[in-house]
Scaffold this motif. Structure first.
Motif, short mmCIF file in Angstrom:
data_model
loop_
_atom_site.label_atom_id
_atom_site.label_comp_id
_atom_site.label_asym_id
_atom_site.label_seq_id
_atom_site.Cartn_x
_atom_site.Cartn_y
_atom_site.Cartn_z
N GLY A 64 0.82 -1.21 0.00
CA GLY A 64 0.00 0.00 0.00
C GLY A 64 0.85 1.26 0.00
N LEU A 65 1.93 1.24 0.77
CA LEU A 65 2.82 2.40 0.82
C LEU A 65 3.53 2.61 -0.50
N VAL A 66 3.93 1.53 -1.17
CA VAL A 66 4.56 1.64 -2.48
C VAL A 66 3.58 2.26 -3.47
N ALA A 67 2.33 1.80 -3.47
CA ALA A 67 1.32 2.36 -4.37
C ALA A 67 1.12 3.84 -4.10
N ALA A 68 1.00 4.22 -2.82
CA ALA A 68 0.81 5.63 -2.46
C ALA A 68 2.02 6.47 -2.87
N LEU A 69 3.22 5.96 -2.63
CA LEU A 69 4.44 6.68 -3.00
C LEU A 69 4.49 6.91 -4.51
N VAL A 70 4.18 5.88 -5.28
CA VAL A 70 4.18 6.01 -6.74
C VAL A 70 3.18 7.07 -7.18
N LEU A 71 1.99 7.09 -6.57
CA LEU A 71 0.98 8.10 -6.93
C LEU A 71 1.48 9.52 -6.62
N PHE A 72 2.11 9.70 -5.46
CA PHE A 72 2.66 11.01 -5.13
C PHE A 72 3.76 11.42 -6.11
N VAL A 73 4.64 10.50 -6.43
CA VAL A 73 5.75 10.80 -7.34
C VAL A 73 5.23 11.12 -8.74
N ILE A 74 4.33 10.31 -9.27
CA ILE A 74 3.81 10.56 -10.62
C ILE A 74 3.04 11.88 -10.66
N ASN A 75 2.31 12.19 -9.60
CA ASN A 75 1.59 13.46 -9.55
C ASN A 75 2.57 14.64 -9.54
N PHE A 76 3.63 14.52 -8.77
CA PHE A 76 4.66 15.56 -8.72
C PHE A 76 5.29 15.76 -10.09
N ILE A 77 5.63 14.66 -10.75
CA ILE A 77 6.26 14.73 -12.08
C ILE A 77 5.30 15.36 -13.10
N ILE A 78 4.05 14.94 -13.08
CA ILE A 78 3.07 15.48 -14.03
C ILE A 78 2.89 16.99 -13.81
N LYS A 79 2.82 17.41 -12.55
CA LYS A 79 2.69 18.85 -12.28
C LYS A 79 3.89 19.63 -12.82
N LYS A 80 5.08 19.10 -12.62
CA LYS A 80 6.28 19.77 -13.14
C LYS A 80 6.27 19.81 -14.67
N LEU A 81 5.88 18.70 -15.30
CA LEU A 81 5.86 18.64 -16.76
C LEU A 81 4.79 19.55 -17.37
#
Length: 171
Positions: A64-81
Motif C-alpha cells: 500500500g505504501l509503495v502504491a501511495a508513493l508512486v501516486l505522489f511521485v507521478i503526480n509531482f512529475i506530471i505537475k512539473k511537466l
C-alpha cells in the motif's frame, strides 16, 4: 520475486493514475469544485474499486505504501511537466471559459457547461452586480469558480464556487 511484486504495484499505480486523469478530463473535472453527496460516494467507490487494480494480491502495508508513493511521485512529475510544457498543460488541464463579455452572454458556453440563469445571477449578486450589461467579463475558472469583473471601476472582489445545477441556460 519480491522486487517484481513492487515493480508490478508501481506499474499498476501509474496505469490507474493515468486512467483516472483521462476519466476526469472526459467526464468533467469542473464538477469537482463543489462536491455533493453523490460525488463523494462516487469518489469513495472509485478509490475502493481501483485499490485492487493497483496492489493486486499484495495487500501488505508495504504494498500500500509503495502504491501511495508512486501516486505522489507521478503526480509531482506530471505537475512539473505541465508547468514546463504547454502542450501537455493544454492536453491535461481545462481552460477558463468566457461566459459574459461586455454584457453579452455566450449561450453556447453556458449550455455546454450546464450553467443555469439562476446560477449565473447568483454569482453576479455575490459580486455586487445586478444586470448582465454591468458585467465587463465573467469567466468560469479552471477550479470551478466564477470570476466576474464589473464595468464599475470600484471592483468588489468575492469568491463564488460553482455548484452543479441540472437546468441548462437557454436563450
Amino acid at each position: 520475486m519480491v522486487l517484481y511484486s513492487y515493480i508490478d504495484i508501481a506499474f499498476r499505480s501509474v496505469a490507474v493514475y493515468f486512467f483516472m486523469t483521462i476519466a476526469l478530463r472526459i467526464f468533467g473535472k469542473k464538477e469537482l469544485s463543489q462536491l455533493n453527496t453523490a460525488d463523494i460516494i462516487l469518489i469513495l467507490l472509485i478509490s475502493n474499486s481501483v485499490q485492487n487494480a493497483m496492489v493486486g494480491p499484495n495487500t501488505s502495508l508495504l504494498g500500500g505504501l509503495v502504491a501511495a508513493l508512486v501516486l505522489f511521485v507521478i503526480n509531482f512529475i506530471i505537475k512539473k511537466l505541465t508547468y514546463k510544457y504547454k502542450i501537455l498543460n493544454n492536453l491535461l488541464l481545462d481552460k477558463p471559459e468566457i461566459l459574459i463579455h461586455d454584457g453579452k452572454l455566450d449561450f453556447k458556453a453556458l449550455n455546454k457547461l450546464d450553467i443555469s440563469d439562476n446560477e449565473l445571477k447568483e454569482a453576479m449578486r455575490e459580486h455586487g452586480i445586478e444586470h448582465y450589461a454591468d458585467v465587463k467579463l465573467c469567466m468560469l475558472e479552471i477550479d470551478g469558480t466564477i470570476s466576474i469583473i464589473g464595468q464599475d471601476k470600484n471592483l468588489k472582489q468575492t469568491h463564488y464556487k460553482r455548484k452543479h445545477n441540472h437546468k441548462n441556460f437557454r436563450k
